[in-house]
Design a protein around this motif. Structure first.
Motif: not given
Length: 101
Positions: A61-68, A82-87, A89-94
């Motif tokens: 949820a947090s990475s999708a919100l940051a990206a959008m 963690i900037a929006a364009p990296d959010a 990928a960062w969440a997927r690695s976690k």
């Protein structure tokens, strides 16, 4: 979701999970502490306990919100934003690390 705060349930692999969600305006003091290099006026706090599916739900949820929203994720364990364009990928690695446990 600007006025909502509380538990948001999510289903992951047919198991009920979720996370706490808190929305608030960002004060000048908080903005100074974050030192993001740009002005923001709103913050969403995602809180998850130690259950892996709760953490996975909050990460998604947090990475999708940051990206959008061209937002930034501030993870105190990472130490830098963690900037929006990296959010995502960062969440997927976690998430991958959590699922591998």
């Amino acid at each position: 979701m600007q006025s909502f705060s509380g538990f948001l349930p999510c289903s992951i692999n047919d198991e009920i999970s979720g996370f706490e969600y808190y929305a608030s305006a960002v004060s000048a003091e908080e903005l100074k502490q974050l030192d993001l290099g740009r002005e923001i006026d709103f913050s969403i706090l995602f809180c998850a306990r130690s259950r892996p599916f709760e953490i996975i739900a909050a990460l998604a949820a947090s990475s999708a919100l940051a990206a959008m929203s061209d937002g930034t994720i501030e993870d105190p364990q990472v130490g830098e934003p963690i900037a929006a364009p990296d959010a995502i990928a960062w969440a997927r690695s976690k998430q991958a690390r959590l699922l591998a446990m």
